[in-house]
Design a protein around this motif. Structure first.
Motif, mmCIF file in Angstrom:
data_model
loop_
_atom_site.group_PDB
_atom_site.id
_atom_site.type_symbol
_atom_site.label_atom_id
_atom_site.label_comp_id
_atom_site.label_asym_id
_atom_site.label_seq_id
_atom_site.Cartn_x
_atom_site.Cartn_y
_atom_site.Cartn_z
ATOM 1 N N ALA A 47 -8.080 -44.966 40.944
ATOM 2 C CA ALA A 47 -7.152 -44.366 41.767
ATOM 3 C C ALA A 47 -7.540 -43.172 42.696
ATOM 4 O O ALA A 47 -7.012 -43.188 43.719
ATOM 5 C CB ALA A 47 -6.034 -43.995 40.743
ATOM 6 N N PHE A 153 -3.323 -39.941 36.650
ATOM 7 C CA PHE A 153 -2.669 -40.741 35.739
ATOM 8 C C PHE A 153 -3.408 -40.715 34.288
ATOM 9 O O PHE A 153 -3.240 -41.382 33.359
ATOM 10 C CB PHE A 153 -2.691 -42.199 36.127
ATOM 11 C CG PHE A 153 -2.121 -42.593 37.149
ATOM 12 C CD1 PHE A 153 -0.708 -42.906 37.464
ATOM 13 C CD2 PHE A 153 -2.825 -42.772 38.486
ATOM 14 C CE1 PHE A 153 -0.163 -43.177 38.606
ATOM 15 C CE2 PHE A 153 -2.368 -43.008 39.548
ATOM 16 C CZ PHE A 153 -0.773 -43.000 39.759
ATOM 17 N N ARG A 173 7.859 -43.159 44.470
ATOM 18 C CA ARG A 173 6.670 -43.867 45.361
ATOM 19 C C ARG A 173 6.264 -43.030 46.161
ATOM 20 O O ARG A 173 6.405 -42.079 46.770
ATOM 21 C CB ARG A 173 7.436 -45.239 45.898
ATOM 22 C CG ARG A 173 6.638 -46.497 46.059
ATOM 23 C CD ARG A 173 7.345 -47.544 46.126
ATOM 24 N NE ARG A 173 8.178 -47.779 47.554
ATOM 25 C CZ ARG A 173 8.754 -48.446 47.923
ATOM 26 N NH1 ARG A 173 9.126 -49.584 47.043
ATOM 27 N NH2 ARG A 173 9.464 -48.355 49.197
ATOM 28 N N ALA A 174 4.845 -43.813 46.635
ATOM 29 C CA ALA A 174 3.972 -43.047 47.673
ATOM 30 C C ALA A 174 3.787 -41.717 47.449
ATOM 31 O O ALA A 174 3.544 -41.428 46.374
ATOM 32 C CB ALA A 174 4.580 -43.637 49.222
ATOM 33 N N SER A 177 5.471 -39.858 44.684
ATOM 34 C CA SER A 177 5.253 -40.211 43.391
ATOM 35 C C SER A 177 5.238 -39.025 42.556
ATOM 36 O O SER A 177 4.685 -37.786 42.732
ATOM 37 C CB SER A 177 4.244 -40.906 43.014
ATOM 38 O OG SER A 177 3.955 -41.892 44.098
ATOM 39 N N TYR B 198 2.098 -51.692 40.361
ATOM 40 C CA TYR B 198 0.974 -51.170 40.960
ATOM 41 C C TYR B 198 -0.178 -52.453 40.870
ATOM 42 O O TYR B 198 -0.035 -53.206 40.112
ATOM 43 C CB TYR B 198 0.640 -50.137 39.830
ATOM 44 C CG TYR B 198 1.149 -48.701 40.119
ATOM 45 C CD1 TYR B 198 1.297 -48.055 41.319
ATOM 46 C CD2 TYR B 198 1.206 -47.918 39.068
ATOM 47 C CE1 TYR B 198 1.715 -46.989 41.525
ATOM 48 C CE2 TYR B 198 1.839 -46.657 39.016
ATOM 49 C CZ TYR B 198 1.942 -46.302 40.220
ATOM 50 O OH TYR B 198 2.585 -45.011 40.436
ATOM 51 N N GLU B 351 6.146 -47.409 51.809
ATOM 52 C CA GLU B 351 5.849 -48.606 50.817
ATOM 53 C C GLU B 351 4.553 -48.224 50.267
ATOM 54 O O GLU B 351 4.221 -49.285 49.289
ATOM 55 C CB GLU B 351 5.826 -49.863 51.587
ATOM 56 C CG GLU B 351 7.121 -50.417 52.482
ATOM 57 C CD GLU B 351 8.219 -50.627 51.154
ATOM 58 O OE1 GLU B 351 7.595 -50.729 50.044
ATOM 59 O OE2 GLU B 351 9.316 -50.779 51.427
ATOM 60 N N SER B 352 3.808 -47.298 50.603
ATOM 61 C CA SER B 352 2.506 -47.167 49.775
ATOM 62 C C SER B 352 3.055 -46.831 48.251
ATOM 63 O O SER B 352 3.921 -46.300 48.013
ATOM 64 C CB SER B 352 1.757 -46.015 50.128
ATOM 65 O OG SER B 352 0.927 -45.420 49.364
ATOM 66 N N CYS B 353 2.383 -47.448 47.381
ATOM 67 C CA CYS B 353 2.795 -47.482 45.887
ATOM 68 C C CYS B 353 2.390 -46.289 45.411
ATOM 69 O O CYS B 353 3.096 -45.737 44.360
ATOM 70 C CB CYS B 353 2.098 -48.762 45.130
ATOM 71 S SG CYS B 353 0.514 -48.150 44.683
ATOM 72 N N GLY B 354 1.754 -45.510 45.845
ATOM 73 C CA GLY B 354 1.140 -44.032 45.533
ATOM 74 C C GLY B 354 -0.010 -44.247 44.511
ATOM 75 O O GLY B 354 -0.362 -43.206 43.920
ATOM 76 N N TRP B 355 -0.537 -45.226 44.338
ATOM 77 C CA TRP B 355 -1.445 -45.282 43.124
ATOM 78 C C TRP B 355 -2.949 -44.581 43.651
ATOM 79 O O TRP B 355 -3.177 -43.650 42.795
ATOM 80 C CB TRP B 355 -1.775 -46.759 43.174
ATOM 81 C CG TRP B 355 -2.901 -47.058 41.672
ATOM 82 C CD1 TRP B 355 -4.368 -47.229 42.046
ATOM 83 C CD2 TRP B 355 -2.855 -47.171 40.320
ATOM 84 N NE1 TRP B 355 -4.922 -47.611 40.851
ATOM 85 C CE2 TRP B 355 -4.055 -47.407 39.824
ATOM 86 C CE3 TRP B 355 -1.607 -47.178 39.615
ATOM 87 C CZ2 TRP B 355 -4.376 -47.772 38.613
ATOM 88 C CZ3 TRP B 355 -1.793 -47.486 38.184
ATOM 89 C CH2 TRP B 355 -3.179 -47.928 37.748
ATOM 90 N N CYS B 356 -3.302 -45.269 44.693
ATOM 91 C CA CYS B 356 -4.479 -44.318 45.293
ATOM 92 C C CYS B 356 -4.515 -43.448 46.311
ATOM 93 O O CYS B 356 -3.709 -43.520 47.112
ATOM 94 C CB CYS B 356 -5.822 -45.364 45.343
ATOM 95 S SG CYS B 356 -5.566 -46.468 46.953
ATOM 96 N N ARG B 360 -2.132 -43.243 49.701
ATOM 97 C CA ARG B 360 -0.633 -42.510 49.416
ATOM 98 C C ARG B 360 -0.858 -41.266 50.243
ATOM 99 O O ARG B 360 0.331 -40.983 51.066
ATOM 100 C CB ARG B 360 -0.899 -41.902 47.800
ATOM 101 C CG ARG B 360 -0.034 -40.975 47.522
ATOM 102 C CD ARG B 360 0.217 -40.583 45.812
ATOM 103 N NE ARG B 360 -0.856 -39.600 45.871
ATOM 104 C CZ ARG B 360 -1.796 -39.658 44.864
ATOM 105 N NH1 ARG B 360 -1.897 -40.639 44.109
ATOM 106 N NH2 ARG B 360 -2.569 -38.731 44.690
#
Lengths: 743, 439
Positions: A47, A153, A173-174, A177, B198, B351-356, B360
């Motif tokens: 990530a 995380f 989100r995004a 988050s 994710y 819409e970015s999921c925020g994971w990386c 993000r």
């Protein structure tokens, strides 16, 4: 063994076992690949993108943390593209980061700070407004600052995978988050604080440490936690003679980064305002402050009078589960040779004596399991106990064994303990049915049909499964004692491979208390008093006589006091009134009740003399964990007015006219190493902070009665008397849950 | 005036394969489907060996219609034949790419075509369970699909021993909760498993470790809807409908500033200029063309000079863009490209999921930068910064969402740099000023 993989990183040849991650391979040749989300032992995340490196023949940069090495791989971590990528990832991370380093707890020990210093840029091109969120209080011990969070995380994973608690999730989100508790606004968890420790930045902060100091203004001392019997290494951060934090800073020792709520937050009893600072002497029925000299002289004079009038049989001694091996050793020497009594015992929380005897008789004293053996085990059998509450590190190591290399866990318990989630077979027996199950497994006595839910078939299935395993580690609680320990060992040793054993005792030095002979019938190292040779050996070393007849056990001591036979009782670091549920009248017959304690406990309140003892943070010495591993305590600070039990014993001995020549705990330890069977441990290993296993060998007498060995059943948030004086342990809502509650 | 409730306006240039039944009354019912060749391909497939089915699909040059354009037969062949684990077929109906609405009509007008395709795919990889993952906003389509699945079970096209072949296959629908990211196949699988949507670290790819850790193929609705036709008429027939390496027809969704916006089934390789001018009736109100987004908002844009290109995967890749999901968006001469870029980035930042990290933080950065640049005044460095930020996202993210955000941004910054300069020179948006004057 599969062929090793050969690759090259920045021109350096590297040879590693197959399956190695590139980031770990680089480490082996001293090449640092920066990362935030990668954490050894946790699932892969990919990530943070900090570990992107160039691999020849691959079109794009690859994350070193998710790439498994292959033969002939040619990797570059030093190209301009890689450097620019690291710089840009840090630039991204700082866009919404508040850069409040001057007031951030993590400042000075922050992985983000370090990474920016090394790989980042001094200026930003981000001209927009930063996203802001107010800080959230997840519990009294855990706070969350979203703007500082880099969403690696780690907290979520350590909670899921390490703790099996699943307290955290992601909300929104995004760029919005954030880490959120999974159940409502507040954390509902074991409050272990692993999330705080593992956080690379100052996003998760500790309720007891936050805004107290800068990390470079404190002194760090590595020592051993004083709560349960697992013996976690911990680093105490001390500032101005006050402990302000505990964490295993260098991740050394048998617990790595692990600490439970008690280890991480439960040290604050040391700073408690209710600590005794001065000796108390009962004058006209009231305890009043007195000088050390006054208190000790009074004690010795009173003892001398009682000894003269009633003989040594009128004096009894109760030892501690927490004092050091050196103190325990000296205490029993003092009792046996100075007072001339064998009426010495302590609250036994596991039947170590029976385990030692059983293994000695089977010629298998190499079968004591260490903490490391537990996490490396392929098969584990847990009988009784609830390690999640009573042995958090052992519970963690069991989960590691199951998760990291698929160990099978077999459980026999009358309660639905949390570890059953990890078990391959969970045999729930009727209340107090553990011993019956063991006897049935050992073929000593058939099990009753109603022993367990699945009938005796479930027991047979367990026995069959165990026969297919090898190198099983067997852990058992106080449910198994006396002859049943013998049955368990005999049966366990017939299993394939090298079966090892752990008896699970409650406190930091429960094992040491037994090892050092705080027992009425056993000399240090489990040598029975009745063994003339053993007795003579100690007598010649101490140049004093030891009474040959076994003394009273702790229950008999209470009976002796009631019967008026015992006139004086010395208590060191124990609270028998509470532990044994004694009524107010139980100790009134005493002419002298001497208590060395940290706090004015129920027992101390009844005493003629109370002396303020030093806590684990204020003394040096060694403790032995429940697996029999010896570790060194290191003095971290001083508490004015207190003395360690060792100093108290030396002073008492001096007042009795003894010429003991010990100058320090180390002198006592040298004697232990020389004299106590099983304790011939290398001193240097101990002094560099290792956990040194012991292999006691002896044939102590059989357990006299069944009510001598019992666990206090402490929860995650209690620790005998001590937890009462910890603000942190009492501040969390979870502490109010019924015992055994699984999070 | 076009009827906007029905996107199927029709054009004489269309080649109707997937949409052949759309004009029939009650086309979604199993009776109509069966009466018009429905489930014949399934019968034929059961007469073939699973490997032969895969080979036929490979031969057809059917490429993934979701956007990446990966050869479908090839994807199926990655599923291990020998495994003790169950296998799964997942139909990706999380159609979320801006400008794309073809899966919607495929499910609305001909759900059995999709179901038949899924069962054939299941037979080909010897899976016994399929799922249709539908985006949350398509909730009403789930009712249509559920009804169709019920009909298929009732008539023996799903369930145990289908058509007496001894092959069992079950199918269920599942809705997402409204996340673009869940169109990414591994995020879709997480979402299907009940986890947060994710993406997963790849490799391993779903063909080996997919749904619940088992071998899984995930195909777009349109891809699977093609399968019955390939089996019925042969891979060669299908391949010949398109251009070399790009088999079959494609549902193109024309939208934006065009006279006849709608969904048209055209052969692969159909010229873009003809698509705009002849099929779509040209740019609306007689205006000039400024720009075309050829395959959904994640594709690099084409200028008016670049539209002489056949619409297939390889031709568009050759000129630095992508065929994507078939969403062709037309922008006329009065469009502010800065605002267009901002609007696109608003979508990705949302819409970015925020994971990386790069996706993000990068999409958020670009969105706020463009918003300020367009509305509150830009700085001279902004275009260069935006370009550099886009390159720092490109190719560095865990899943393709980051690339999807960076690619249109880079193309707009490069091809329409002069519009950014105009904004800087004027201190405000030249297009909005014009709009005010007209009013």
């Amino acid at each position: 063994m599969a062929e090793p993989i050969k690759l090259s990183i920045d021109g350096k040849p590297v040879t590693v076992p197959p399956g190695t991650l590139l980031i770990e391979a680089a480490k082996q040749v001293g090449i640092e690949v920066p990362s935030f989300c990668y954490y050894p032992g946790l699932s892969l995340q990919g990530a943070c993108r900090m570990c992107l490196v160039a691999i020849e023949k691959m079109p794009k940069l690859q994350t070193a943390c998710t790439t498994v090495v292959t033969n002939g791989m040619v990797v570059h971590t030093d190209t301009p593209e890689v450097a620019n990528t690291r710089k840009s990832m840090l630039e991204f991370l700082l866009t919404n980061h508040p850069l409040d380093c001057p007031v951030c707890d993590k400042g000075g020990e922050c992985e983000l700070q370090d990474a920016v210093f090394r790989y980042g840029a001094a200026e930003t091109r981000f001209l927009e407004g930063k996203l802001h969120e107010e800080e959230k209080k997840f519990s009294n011990l855990v706070y969350y600052d979203r703007p500082r969070c880099i969403l690696c995380f780690r907290c979520i994973r350590v909670c899921d995978e390490g703790m099996d608690v699943n307290a955290y999730g992601i909300g929104f989100r995004a760029a919005h988050s954030e880490i959120i508790p999974n159940r409502g606004e507040q954390l509902e968890c074991e409050e272990c604080g692993m999330c705080i420790d593992i956080c690379p930045v100052g996003a998760l902060t500790s309720g007891t440490y936050r805004y107290k100091t800068r990390p470079w203004e404190v002194t760090y001392t590595g020592t051993i936690c004083n709560h349960c019997g697992d013996g976690c290494r911990t680093t105490l951060s001390v500032r101005n003679n006050v402990v302000i934090r505990a964490n295993n800073r260098d991740h050394s020792g048998l617990n790595g980064e692990f600490l439970c709520v008690k280890g991480r937050f439960g040290w604050d009893f040391v700073n408690s305002e209710r600590r005794l600072k001065s000796p108390l002497l009962r004058k006209n029925g009231k305890q009043e402050e007195a000088s050390w000299e006054e208190a000790l002289t009074f004690t010795v004079e009173r003892l001398k009078t009682i000894l003269a009038e009633h003989g040594p049989g009128a004096v009894a001694v109760i030892g501690s589960n927490r004092t050091t091996n050196e103190e325990d050793y000296l205490l029993q020497r003092f009792a046996r040779t100075v007072l001339g009594t064998n009426d010495i015992d302590h609250h036994r929380t596991a039947d170590f004596s029976s385990l030692v005897r059983a293994l000695t008789e089977a010629g298998a004293t190499d079968r004591y399991a260490t903490i490391e053996d537990i996490s490396a085990a392929k098969s584990l059998l847990l009988i009784g106990n609830d390690p999640t509450h009573q042995h958090p590190l052992i519970a963690y190591q069991i989960r590691q064994a199951v998760r990291q290399h698929g160990a099978r866990l077999y459980i026999v318990n009358s309660r639905e303990i949390k570890l059953r989630r990890q078990s391959s077979q969970y045999l729930q027996v009727k209340p107090q049915g553990e011993a019956e199950a063991v006897r049935a497994l050992a073929g000593q006595a058939p099990a009753a049909q109603d022993l367990c839910a699945g009938g005796t078939g479930a027991l047979t299935a367990l026995a069959d499964a165990l026969k297919k395993e090898s190198d099983t580690v067997i852990l058992f609680g106080d449910e198994i004692q006396g002859q049943t320990v013998n049955d368990l060992v005999t049966c366990g040793l017939t299993l394939p491979g090298k079966t090892r054993f752990v008896a699970l005792g409650d406190y930091a030095n429960s094992r040491g208390a037994a090892d050092m002979g705080l027992l009425p019938d056993t000399l240090p190292g489990y040598q029975p008093l009745s063994n003339e040779k053993a007795r003579e050996r100690m007598e010649s070393a101490w140049a004093a006589k030891i009474p040959a007849a076994p003394g009273r056990n702790i229950r008999s001591i209470f009976e002796g006091i009631r019967a008026g036979e015992i006139k004086a009782l010395l208590v060191f670091g124990a609270n028998p009134v509470k532990t044994f549920g004694l009524d107010n009248a139980a100790l009134t017959g005493l002419q002298l009740l001497f208590v060395a304690e940290l706090f004015r406990t129920e027992t101390a309140e009844l005493a003629n003399v109370v002396v303020p003892a030093a806590s684990f943070a204020e003394k040096s010495g060694t403790v032995t964990n429940t697996c029999g591993e010896v570790q060194a305590l290191k003095r971290t600070m001083r508490q004015a007015g207190t003395r360690s039990d060792l100093e108290i014993l030396l002073a008492l001995a001096r007042l009795f006219g003894q010429r003991w020549t010990y100058q320090s705990p180390e002198d006592v330890l040298r004697e232990i190493i020389a004299l106590v069977p099983g304790y011939d441990i290398p001193l240097p290993s101990l002094l560099v902070g290792r956990a040194v296993p012991t292999h006691p060998e002896g044939r102590p007498p059989a357990l006299e009665r069944p009510d001598l060995v019992f666990s206090s059943r402490d929860s995650l948030f209690t620790s005998g008397t001590l937890s009462r004086y910890s603000w942190a342990l009492n501040s969390v809502d979870e502490a109010k849950k019924p015992y055994g509650h699984a999070f | 005036m076009a009827d906007y409730r029905n996107p199927m306006l029709g054009s004489p240039l269309e080649v109707k394969v997937l949409t052949r039944r759309f004009d029939l009354a009650n086309s979604a019912s199993i009776a109509v489907y069966v009466a018009h060749e429905g489930y014949q391909a399934l019968k034929k497939a059961f007469g073939m060996k699973p490997d032969e089915v895969i080979n036929e699909v490979k031969k057809s040059n059917l490429r993934g219609r979701g956007g990446a354009g990966f050869n479908a037969g090839m994807k199926w062949s990655f599923v291990p034949g020998q495994t003790t684990k169950p296998k799964y077929v997942v139909s990706n109906a999380d159609e979320s790419e801006p400008g794309t609405c073809k899966d919607r009509v495929l499910m609305e007008y001909d759900p059995h075509q999709l179901i038949e395709g899924i069962v054939i795919a299941g037979y080909a990889i010897q899976s016994h369970q399929g799922y249709i993952y539908i985006r949350g906003e398509y909730r009403y389509l789930m009712d249509i699909l559920d009804r169709a699945i019920e009909e298929a079970y009732a008539q023996g096209y799903l369930g145990k021993n289908i058509l007496g072949s001894g092959f069992d296959f079950d199918l269920a629908t599942h809705t997402g909760a409204g996340a673009y990211e869940c169109g990414e196949e591994t995020a879709l699988l997480n979402s299907l498993e009940g986890l947060r949507g994710y993406p997963r670290v790849k490799p391993p790819f779903p063909a080996l470790i997919g749904l619940y850790g088992c071998p899984t193929i995930i195909n777009n609705v349109e891809t699977l809807s093609n399968v019955p036709h390939i089996i019925s008429h042969g891979g060669d027939w299908y391949a010949k409908l398109g251009t070399p390496n790009n088999g079959g027809t494609r549902l193109f969704c024309l939208s934006g500033h065009i006279e006849r916006p709608g969904i048209y089934e055209l052969p692969m390789g159909f010229p873009l200029r003809q698509m705009i001018e002849d099929v779509g009736g040209g740019v609306w109100h007689g205006k000039k063309l400024k720009c075309v987004i050829p395959g959904g908002s994640s594709c690099p844009v084409l200028t008016a000079d670049e539209i002489d290109v056949p619409m297939d995967f390889d031709s568009l890749a050759r000129i630095g863009s992508m065929l994507g999901s078939g969403g062709v968006v037309i922008l006329d001469e009065d469009t502010c490209m800065v605002k267009a870029a901002w609007r696109i980035m608003k979508f990705y930042a949302h819409e970015s999921c925020g994971w990386c990290v790069p996706c993000r933080e990068g999409t958020h950065w670009l969105k706020t930068l463009l918003e300020r640049f367009h509305s509150d005044g830009g700085m001279p460095d902004d275009p260069d910064t935006a370009l550099d930020v886009s390159y720092n996202i490109l190719g560095k993210t865990l899943c393709p969402l980051g690339d999807a955000a960076a690619m249109p941004m880079i193309s707009i910054l490069k091809k329409f740099r002069h519009e950014f300069e105009e904004h800087l020179k004027l201190g405000s948006c030249p297009y909005e000023k014009r709009a005010v004057n007209v009013a």
